[in-house]
Design a protein around this motif. Structure first.
Motif, mmCIF file in Angstrom:
data_model
loop_
_atom_site.group_PDB
_atom_site.id
_atom_site.type_symbol
_atom_site.label_atom_id
_atom_site.label_comp_id
_atom_site.label_asym_id
_atom_site.label_seq_id
_atom_site.Cartn_x
_atom_site.Cartn_y
_atom_site.Cartn_z
ATOM 1 N N UNK B 102 0.828 -1.206 0.000
ATOM 2 C CA UNK B 102 0.000 0.000 0.000
ATOM 3 C C UNK B 102 0.865 1.259 0.000
ATOM 4 N N UNK B 103 1.906 1.238 0.807
ATOM 5 C CA UNK B 103 2.783 2.416 0.893
ATOM 6 C C UNK B 103 3.490 2.646 -0.438
ATOM 7 N N UNK B 106 1.623 4.541 -3.043
ATOM 8 C CA UNK B 106 1.371 5.960 -2.838
ATOM 9 C C UNK B 106 0.244 6.243 -1.869
ATOM 10 N N UNK B 107 -0.014 5.291 -0.990
ATOM 11 C CA UNK B 107 -1.015 5.520 0.050
ATOM 12 C C UNK B 107 -0.321 5.908 1.341
ATOM 13 N N UNK B 108 -1.061 6.617 2.207
ATOM 14 C CA UNK B 108 -0.513 6.972 3.509
ATOM 15 C C UNK B 108 -0.714 5.851 4.496
ATOM 16 N N UNK B 109 -0.272 6.061 5.713
ATOM 17 C CA UNK B 109 -0.498 5.063 6.758
ATOM 18 C C UNK B 109 -1.996 5.005 7.050
ATOM 19 N N UNK B 110 -2.529 3.837 7.406
ATOM 20 C CA UNK B 110 -3.960 3.750 7.669
ATOM 21 C C UNK B 110 -4.398 4.616 8.847
ATOM 22 N N UNK B 111 -5.559 5.207 8.669
ATOM 23 C CA UNK B 111 -6.086 6.113 9.685
ATOM 24 C C UNK B 111 -7.136 5.359 10.495
#
Lengths: 167, 119
Positions: B102-103, B106-111
Protein backbone atom coordinates in the motif's frame (compact mmCIF):
# COMPACT_ATOMS: atom_id res chain seq x y z
CA UNK A 1 -16.52 0.62 -2.82
CA UNK A 2 -13.03 0.01 -1.59
CA UNK A 3 -10.19 -0.04 -4.07
CA UNK A 4 -7.58 -2.44 -2.83
CA UNK A 5 -3.93 -2.63 -3.79
CA UNK A 6 -2.26 -5.67 -5.22
CA UNK A 7 0.02 -7.43 -2.75
CA UNK A 8 2.69 -8.02 -5.35
CA UNK A 9 2.77 -5.07 -7.73
CA UNK A 10 0.80 -2.46 -5.73
CA UNK A 11 -1.54 -1.61 -8.55
CA UNK A 12 -5.15 -0.76 -7.83
CA UNK A 13 -7.65 -3.59 -7.90
CA UNK A 14 -11.15 -2.63 -8.94
CA UNK A 15 -14.15 -4.66 -7.85
CA UNK A 16 -14.58 -7.81 -9.87
CA UNK A 17 -10.92 -7.99 -10.85
CA UNK A 18 -8.08 -10.18 -9.72
CA UNK A 19 -8.03 -12.97 -7.21
CA UNK A 20 -7.53 -13.18 -3.50
CA UNK A 21 -5.87 -15.82 -1.40
CA UNK A 22 -6.67 -16.33 2.28
CA UNK A 23 -3.94 -18.18 4.09
CA UNK A 24 -4.80 -20.55 6.90
CA UNK A 25 -3.78 -17.91 9.42
CA UNK A 26 -6.54 -15.65 7.99
CA UNK A 27 -4.13 -13.28 6.22
CA UNK A 28 -5.52 -11.95 2.96
CA UNK A 29 -3.37 -11.60 -0.14
CA UNK A 30 -4.93 -9.78 -3.07
CA UNK A 31 -3.60 -9.96 -6.60
CA UNK A 32 -4.54 -7.79 -9.54
CA UNK A 33 -3.95 -10.44 -12.21
CA UNK A 34 -2.69 -13.94 -12.66
CA UNK A 35 0.83 -12.65 -13.33
CA UNK A 36 1.08 -11.36 -9.77
CA UNK A 37 -0.60 -14.45 -8.34
CA UNK A 38 1.84 -16.74 -10.12
CA UNK A 39 4.80 -14.71 -8.97
CA UNK A 40 3.53 -14.98 -5.41
CA UNK A 41 3.15 -18.73 -5.73
CA UNK A 42 6.72 -18.91 -6.95
CA UNK A 43 7.63 -17.22 -3.65
CA UNK A 44 9.25 -14.30 -5.38
CA UNK A 45 10.09 -11.26 -3.34
CA UNK A 46 8.39 -8.13 -4.76
CA UNK A 47 11.35 -6.07 -3.57
CA UNK A 48 13.59 -7.96 -5.95
CA UNK A 49 11.31 -8.03 -8.99
CA UNK A 50 12.03 -5.02 -11.12
CA UNK A 51 8.57 -4.24 -12.43
CA UNK A 52 6.88 -3.90 -9.06
CA UNK A 53 6.24 -0.62 -7.29
CA UNK A 54 8.01 -1.93 -4.21
CA UNK A 55 11.23 -2.35 -6.20
CA UNK A 56 10.93 1.03 -7.89
CA UNK A 57 10.36 2.79 -4.61
CA UNK A 58 13.22 1.04 -2.91
CA UNK A 59 15.67 1.88 -5.68
CA UNK A 60 14.74 5.53 -6.09
CA UNK A 61 13.07 5.15 -9.46
CA UNK A 62 9.84 6.70 -8.23
CA UNK A 63 9.03 9.53 -5.88
CA UNK A 64 9.24 8.34 -2.30
CA UNK A 65 8.24 11.26 -0.14
CA UNK A 66 5.51 13.58 -1.19
CA UNK A 67 2.66 15.39 0.48
CA UNK A 68 0.20 14.08 -2.10
CA UNK A 69 0.64 10.57 -0.71
CA UNK A 70 -1.11 11.56 2.47
CA UNK A 71 -4.56 11.82 0.93
CA UNK A 72 -5.20 8.31 -0.23
CA UNK A 73 -5.24 6.02 2.76
CA UNK A 74 -7.28 3.38 4.41
CA UNK A 75 -9.69 5.05 6.79
CA UNK A 76 -10.99 2.63 9.34
CA UNK A 77 -13.38 5.03 10.93
CA UNK A 78 -16.99 5.73 10.07
CA UNK A 79 -17.69 9.00 8.38
CA UNK A 80 -21.10 10.69 8.51
CA UNK A 81 -22.29 11.37 5.00
CA UNK A 82 -22.26 15.02 4.02
CA UNK A 83 -23.17 16.08 0.53
CA UNK A 84 -20.97 19.18 0.53
CA UNK A 85 -17.92 17.37 1.80
CA UNK A 86 -18.36 14.67 -0.81
CA UNK A 87 -18.63 17.24 -3.56
CA UNK A 88 -15.49 19.02 -2.39
CA UNK A 89 -13.63 15.75 -2.12
CA UNK A 90 -14.48 14.83 -5.66
CA UNK A 91 -13.21 18.19 -6.83
CA UNK A 92 -10.04 17.86 -4.80
CA UNK A 93 -9.28 14.39 -6.14
CA UNK A 94 -8.82 15.72 -9.65
CA UNK A 95 -6.60 18.55 -8.53
CA UNK A 96 -4.43 16.41 -6.29
CA UNK A 97 -4.05 13.83 -8.99
CA UNK A 98 -2.87 16.48 -11.42
CA UNK A 99 -0.35 17.79 -8.91
CA UNK A 100 0.98 14.32 -8.31
CA UNK A 101 1.33 13.50 -11.98
CA UNK A 102 3.21 16.76 -12.56
CA UNK A 103 5.54 16.09 -9.68
CA UNK A 104 6.19 12.59 -10.89
CA UNK A 105 7.05 13.91 -14.34
CA UNK A 106 9.45 16.38 -12.77
CA UNK A 107 11.05 13.62 -10.73
CA UNK A 108 11.48 11.52 -13.84
CA UNK A 109 13.00 14.40 -15.79
CA UNK A 110 15.42 15.05 -12.96
CA UNK A 111 16.40 11.41 -12.82
CA UNK A 112 16.97 11.24 -16.57
CA UNK A 113 19.05 14.41 -16.67
CA UNK A 114 22.49 13.83 -18.09
CA UNK A 115 21.62 10.41 -19.44
CA UNK A 116 21.85 11.39 -23.08
CA UNK A 117 25.28 12.98 -22.65
CA UNK A 118 26.46 9.91 -20.80
CA UNK A 119 25.27 7.59 -23.53
CA UNK A 120 26.96 9.71 -26.15
CA UNK A 121 30.21 9.72 -24.22
CA UNK A 122 30.12 5.96 -23.93
CA UNK A 123 29.38 5.52 -27.62
CA UNK A 124 32.28 7.79 -28.58
CA UNK A 125 34.60 5.85 -26.31
CA UNK A 126 33.54 2.54 -27.76
CA UNK A 127 34.08 3.82 -31.28
CA UNK A 128 37.57 4.97 -30.42
CA UNK A 129 38.49 1.74 -28.70
CA UNK A 130 37.12 -0.69 -31.23
CA UNK A 131 37.59 1.06 -34.58
CA UNK A 132 40.03 -1.75 -35.47
CA UNK A 133 37.07 -4.10 -35.72
CA UNK A 134 35.64 -2.08 -38.58
CA UNK A 135 38.93 -1.29 -40.31
CA UNK A 136 42.22 -3.05 -39.74
CA UNK A 137 44.94 -0.71 -38.47
CA UNK A 138 47.29 -1.89 -41.25
CA UNK A 139 44.83 -0.85 -43.93
CA UNK A 140 44.59 2.58 -42.41
CA UNK A 141 48.38 2.92 -42.46
CA UNK A 142 48.80 1.74 -46.02
CA UNK A 143 46.27 4.01 -47.55
CA UNK A 144 46.42 7.43 -46.02
CA UNK A 145 43.39 8.53 -47.98
CA UNK A 146 41.23 6.51 -45.63
CA UNK A 147 42.25 8.46 -42.56
CA UNK A 148 41.19 11.98 -42.16
CA UNK A 149 43.86 14.64 -42.47
CA UNK A 150 44.93 15.90 -39.11
CA UNK A 151 43.71 19.45 -38.98
CA UNK A 152 42.79 21.08 -35.78
CA UNK A 153 39.29 22.30 -36.24
CA UNK A 154 36.91 23.19 -33.50
CA UNK A 155 33.96 20.89 -33.94
CA UNK A 156 31.35 19.78 -31.53
CA UNK A 157 31.29 16.22 -30.25
CA UNK A 158 28.47 15.09 -32.49
CA UNK A 159 30.09 16.23 -35.72
CA UNK A 160 33.32 14.47 -34.91
CA UNK A 161 31.39 11.29 -34.47
CA UNK A 162 29.71 11.61 -37.83
CA UNK A 163 33.04 12.05 -39.57
CA UNK A 164 34.32 8.85 -38.10
CA UNK A 165 31.24 6.99 -39.14
CA UNK A 166 31.77 7.99 -42.76
CA UNK A 167 35.25 6.62 -43.00
CA UNK B 1 12.04 -29.20 1.72
CA UNK B 2 12.01 -32.37 -0.22
CA UNK B 3 13.11 -35.57 1.45
CA UNK B 4 15.57 -38.16 0.19
CA UNK B 5 14.43 -40.12 -2.80
CA UNK B 6 15.81 -43.67 -2.56
CA UNK B 7 15.60 -44.59 -6.23
CA UNK B 8 17.33 -41.70 -7.87
CA UNK B 9 20.74 -42.55 -9.15
CA UNK B 10 21.79 -39.09 -10.22
CA UNK B 11 23.49 -37.56 -7.25
CA UNK B 12 22.42 -33.99 -7.80
CA UNK B 13 18.75 -34.79 -8.17
CA UNK B 14 18.34 -37.15 -5.26
CA UNK B 15 15.81 -34.98 -3.44
CA UNK B 16 12.18 -35.91 -3.91
CA UNK B 17 9.74 -33.07 -4.25
CA UNK B 18 6.67 -35.14 -3.47
CA UNK B 19 6.78 -34.57 0.28
CA UNK B 20 7.40 -30.93 -0.43
CA UNK B 21 4.16 -30.67 -2.33
CA UNK B 22 2.27 -32.55 0.36
CA UNK B 23 3.37 -30.29 3.19
CA UNK B 24 3.09 -27.06 1.24
CA UNK B 25 0.04 -25.82 3.07
CA UNK B 26 1.17 -26.94 6.49
CA UNK B 27 4.31 -24.89 6.43
CA UNK B 28 4.31 -21.33 7.68
CA UNK B 29 4.98 -18.44 5.35
CA UNK B 30 8.10 -16.31 5.66
CA UNK B 31 6.30 -13.44 7.33
CA UNK B 32 4.68 -15.71 9.93
CA UNK B 33 8.07 -17.19 10.82
CA UNK B 34 9.62 -13.74 10.97
CA UNK B 35 6.90 -12.53 13.35
CA UNK B 36 7.41 -15.58 15.53
CA UNK B 37 11.14 -14.87 15.70
CA UNK B 38 10.61 -11.24 16.61
CA UNK B 39 8.76 -12.24 19.79
CA UNK B 40 10.91 -12.08 22.90
CA UNK B 41 11.97 -15.41 24.43
CA UNK B 42 10.53 -17.32 21.48
CA UNK B 43 13.42 -19.76 21.68
CA UNK B 44 13.10 -21.07 25.22
CA UNK B 45 9.36 -21.64 25.46
CA UNK B 46 8.49 -25.28 26.27
CA UNK B 47 7.01 -26.97 23.22
CA UNK B 48 3.63 -28.67 23.57
CA UNK B 49 3.64 -32.47 23.31
CA UNK B 50 1.97 -33.61 20.12
CA UNK B 51 2.04 -37.29 19.31
CA UNK B 52 1.25 -36.71 15.65
CA UNK B 53 4.47 -34.82 15.06
CA UNK B 54 7.93 -36.35 14.72
CA UNK B 55 9.64 -36.71 18.07
CA UNK B 56 6.43 -35.73 19.87
CA UNK B 57 6.93 -32.18 18.59
CA UNK B 58 9.82 -31.59 20.97
CA UNK B 59 12.63 -30.91 18.51
CA UNK B 60 11.66 -27.92 16.45
CA UNK B 61 13.55 -25.52 14.23
CA UNK B 62 11.96 -22.08 14.47
CA UNK B 63 13.60 -20.70 11.36
CA UNK B 64 12.63 -23.50 9.02
CA UNK B 65 9.36 -24.50 10.75
CA UNK B 66 10.33 -28.15 10.93
CA UNK B 67 10.02 -30.88 13.53
CA UNK B 68 12.69 -33.50 14.04
CA UNK B 69 12.69 -36.94 15.58
CA UNK B 70 15.68 -36.51 17.88
CA UNK B 71 18.08 -33.89 19.13
CA UNK B 72 20.83 -35.36 17.02
CA UNK B 73 18.85 -34.96 13.82
CA UNK B 74 17.95 -31.42 14.70
CA UNK B 75 21.53 -30.50 15.47
CA UNK B 76 22.51 -32.05 12.18
CA UNK B 77 19.90 -29.85 10.52
CA UNK B 78 21.38 -26.77 12.16
CA UNK B 79 24.60 -27.47 10.30
CA UNK B 80 23.00 -27.62 6.85
CA UNK B 81 23.31 -24.95 4.23
CA UNK B 82 19.54 -24.63 3.90
CA UNK B 83 19.18 -23.76 7.57
CA UNK B 84 22.03 -21.28 7.57
CA UNK B 85 20.60 -19.59 4.53
CA UNK B 86 17.24 -19.35 6.23
CA UNK B 87 18.75 -17.86 9.41
CA UNK B 88 20.52 -15.25 7.34
CA UNK B 89 17.31 -14.39 5.52
CA UNK B 90 15.42 -14.01 8.79
CA UNK B 91 18.07 -11.65 10.16
CA UNK B 92 17.51 -9.32 7.24
CA UNK B 93 14.69 -6.83 6.66
CA UNK B 94 11.10 -7.81 7.40
CA UNK B 95 9.29 -9.68 4.62
CA UNK B 96 7.00 -7.82 2.26
CA UNK B 97 3.49 -7.22 3.60
CA UNK B 98 0.25 -5.71 2.35
CA UNK B 99 1.13 -2.51 4.21
CA UNK B 100 4.38 -2.25 2.25
CA UNK B 101 2.44 -2.75 -0.95
CA UNK B 102 0.00 0.00 0.00
CA UNK B 103 2.78 2.42 0.89
CA UNK B 104 4.57 1.69 -2.37
CA UNK B 105 1.35 2.43 -4.23
CA UNK B 106 1.37 5.96 -2.84
CA UNK B 107 -1.02 5.52 0.05
CA UNK B 108 -0.51 6.97 3.51
CA UNK B 109 -0.50 5.06 6.76
CA UNK B 110 -3.96 3.75 7.67
CA UNK B 111 -6.09 6.11 9.68
CA UNK B 112 -7.72 4.27 12.55
CA UNK B 113 -9.10 7.31 14.33
CA UNK B 114 -8.50 8.22 17.95
CA UNK B 115 -8.10 5.48 20.50
CA UNK B 116 -11.41 5.00 22.21
CA UNK B 117 -10.38 2.83 25.12
CA UNK B 118 -7.22 3.30 27.11
CA UNK B 119 -5.53 0.03 27.89
Amino acid sequence: MRLEKCWFCSSTIYPGHGIQFVRNDAKIFRFCRSKCHKNFKMKRNPRKVKWTKAYRRLHGKDMTQDSTFEFERKRNRPERYDRNITENTLKAIKKIDKVRVDREARHHAKRMKGKKAKEQREAAKELEQSIHMVKAPVALQQEPSLTLPKIKVKVSQQQAEENRMEE
Amino acid sequence: MGGKCPHRKVKKRRLSHKTDRRSKFLRKGDDAVYEELQKPDAENKPLPVDEDLPGMGQYYCLHCDRYFATVAVRDEHFKTKKHKKRVKQMLGPAPHTQLDADLAAGMGMPDNGPKLMSM
